[in-house]
Design a protein around this motif. Structure first.
Motif, PDB file in Angstrom:
ATOM      1  N   MET A 234      -2.240  -6.091   7.974  1.00  0.00           N
ATOM      2  CA  MET A 234      -2.568  -4.666   7.951  1.00  0.00           C
ATOM      3  C   MET A 234      -2.074  -3.984   9.208  1.00  0.00           C
ATOM      4  O   MET A 234      -1.923  -2.776   9.249  1.00  0.00           O
ATOM      5  CB  MET A 234      -4.073  -4.471   7.797  1.00  0.00           C
ATOM      6  N   SER A 235      -1.768  -4.736  10.229  1.00  0.00           N
ATOM      7  CA  SER A 235      -1.340  -4.155  11.488  1.00  0.00           C
ATOM      8  C   SER A 235      -0.033  -3.379  11.353  1.00  0.00           C
ATOM      9  O   SER A 235       0.292  -2.582  12.214  1.00  0.00           O
ATOM     10  CB  SER A 235      -1.194  -5.243  12.554  1.00  0.00           C
TER      11      SER A 235
ATOM     12  N   VAL B 214      -3.092   4.496   7.070  1.00  0.00           N
ATOM     13  CA  VAL B 214      -4.476   4.088   6.773  1.00  0.00           C
ATOM     14  C   VAL B 214      -5.290   5.294   6.317  1.00  0.00           C
ATOM     15  O   VAL B 214      -6.062   5.199   5.356  1.00  0.00           O
ATOM     16  CB  VAL B 214      -5.123   3.397   7.997  1.00  0.00           C
TER      17      VAL B 214
ATOM     18  N   SER C  75      -6.878   5.603   2.689  1.00  0.00           N
ATOM     19  CA  SER C  75      -8.327   5.787   2.562  1.00  0.00           C
ATOM     20  C   SER C  75      -8.647   6.997   1.696  1.00  0.00           C
ATOM     21  O   SER C  75      -9.564   6.952   0.867  1.00  0.00           O
ATOM     22  CB  SER C  75      -8.963   5.940   3.943  1.00  0.00           C
TER      23      SER C  75
ATOM     24  N   LYS D 155     -15.845   1.199  -3.655  1.00  0.00           N
ATOM     25  CA  LYS D 155     -14.995   0.248  -4.378  1.00  0.00           C
ATOM     26  C   LYS D 155     -14.209   0.977  -5.458  1.00  0.00           C
ATOM     27  O   LYS D 155     -14.659   1.994  -5.984  1.00  0.00           O
ATOM     28  CB  LYS D 155     -15.837  -0.855  -5.016  1.00  0.00           C
TER      29      LYS D 155
ATOM     30  N   THR E  16     -12.475  -3.335  -2.377  1.00  0.00           N
ATOM     31  CA  THR E  16     -12.951  -2.514  -1.257  1.00  0.00           C
ATOM     32  C   THR E  16     -11.726  -1.979  -0.522  1.00  0.00           C
ATOM     33  O   THR E  16     -10.604  -2.461  -0.725  1.00  0.00           O
ATOM     34  CB  THR E  16     -13.799  -3.345  -0.279  1.00  0.00           C
ATOM     35  N   ILE E  17     -11.924  -1.036   0.363  1.00  0.00           N
ATOM     36  CA  ILE E  17     -10.814  -0.497   1.149  1.00  0.00           C
ATOM     37  C   ILE E  17     -10.194  -1.597   2.006  1.00  0.00           C
ATOM     38  O   ILE E  17      -8.972  -1.638   2.185  1.00  0.00           O
ATOM     39  CB  ILE E  17     -11.239   0.737   1.997  1.00  0.00           C
ATOM     40  N   GLU E  18     -11.012  -2.503   2.500  1.00  0.00           N
ATOM     41  CA  GLU E  18     -10.498  -3.607   3.326  1.00  0.00           C
ATOM     42  C   GLU E  18      -9.588  -4.520   2.511  1.00  0.00           C
ATOM     43  O   GLU E  18      -8.619  -5.077   3.032  1.00  0.00           O
ATOM     44  CB  GLU E  18     -11.647  -4.418   3.934  1.00  0.00           C
ATOM     45  N   GLU E  19      -9.884  -4.681   1.234  1.00  0.00           N
ATOM     46  CA  GLU E  19      -9.029  -5.478   0.357  1.00  0.00           C
ATOM     47  C   GLU E  19      -7.790  -4.700  -0.073  1.00  0.00           C
ATOM     48  O   GLU E  19      -6.718  -5.267  -0.289  1.00  0.00           O
ATOM     49  CB  GLU E  19      -9.807  -5.918  -0.895  1.00  0.00           C
TER      50      GLU E  19
ATOM     51  N   LEU F  36      -6.114  -2.206   1.670  1.00  0.00           N
ATOM     52  CA  LEU F  36      -5.105  -1.908   2.703  1.00  0.00           C
ATOM     53  C   LEU F  36      -3.983  -2.945   2.773  1.00  0.00           C
ATOM     54  O   LEU F  36      -2.807  -2.563   2.840  1.00  0.00           O
ATOM     55  CB  LEU F  36      -5.780  -1.697   4.058  1.00  0.00           C
ATOM     56  N   PRO F  37      -4.265  -4.247   2.740  1.00  0.00           N
ATOM     57  CA  PRO F  37      -3.153  -5.203   2.724  1.00  0.00           C
ATOM     58  C   PRO F  37      -2.298  -5.101   1.450  1.00  0.00           C
ATOM     59  O   PRO F  37      -1.092  -5.328   1.492  1.00  0.00           O
ATOM     60  CB  PRO F  37      -3.834  -6.570   2.800  1.00  0.00           C
TER      61      PRO F  37
ATOM     62  N   SER G 114      -0.056  -2.188   2.037  1.00  0.00           N
ATOM     63  CA  SER G 114       0.975  -2.604   2.985  1.00  0.00           C
ATOM     64  C   SER G 114       2.072  -3.381   2.270  1.00  0.00           C
ATOM     65  O   SER G 114       3.268  -3.138   2.483  1.00  0.00           O
ATOM     66  CB  SER G 114       0.353  -3.451   4.091  1.00  0.00           C
TER      67      SER G 114
END
Length: 165
Positions: free
Chosen positions: A1-2, A9, A13, A26, A63-66, A68-69, A72
């Motif tokens: 994600m970096s 981001v 989002s 979600k 989720t947003i954390e899932e 974002l990658p 990317s």
């Protein structure tokens, strides 16, 4: 994600939040392609499935954390085509080299080539993006394509967004 910038981001989002229909944080993996398209990506159905999208609603939540990658990875995908690529394809149907093609040929192309659309999807695209045919059944294909690549996804995004009050 970096490898995502702060702006990427933020955009991701925001698009994610539009498809978070119940406010749970979600998004149904069934809508993964729609979220990516809202972010100006053009993933194929196979790519969406490879990235974790599902064919049925309710099978999986992201989720947003899932997400974002996934976003990317989709940004890195070079196999999605762009306006210029699609324009070159439509020029093949421009027999007089005047920027026009038969509307019926465009409809047939949407139904028959690449990742085929169904009749309902084609009707929606034609209604939203195609200029009226002239007396010879011709349409200007560049404006159609521009609406498809730029405006149609944004229009769908606006329709999905709740009105601010």
């Amino acid at each position: 994600m970096s490898d995502l910038s702060k702006i990427d981001v933020e955009k991701a989002s925001f698009a994610f939040s539009i498809y978070d229909f119940d406010g749970s944080g979600k998004v149904d993996a069934y809508n993964l392609g729609d979220v990516l398209r809202a972010l100006n990506s053009n993933p194929t159905l196979a790519t969406i499935e490879k990235l974790g999208g599902t064919k049925k609603k309710g099978e999986k939540q992201l989720t947003i954390e899932e997400f974002l990658p996934i976003y990317s990875q989709a940004k890195k995908d070079k196999d999605q085509g762009c306006y210029e690529d699609f324009l070159e394809c439509l020029k093949l149907y421009d027999k007089n080299e005047n920027g026009l093609m038969l509307g019926a040929e465009l409809t047939h192309t949407l139904l028959a080539l690449g990742e085929k659309l169904d009749d309902k999807e084609v009707d929606e695209v034609v209604k939203d993006c195609m200029d009226p045919e002239d007396d010879d059944g011709m349409i200007p294909y560049a404006p159609f394509l521009r609406k498809m690549c730029d405006g149609w996804g944004a229009k769908k995004e606006e329709e999905a967004a709740p009105a601010e009050g």
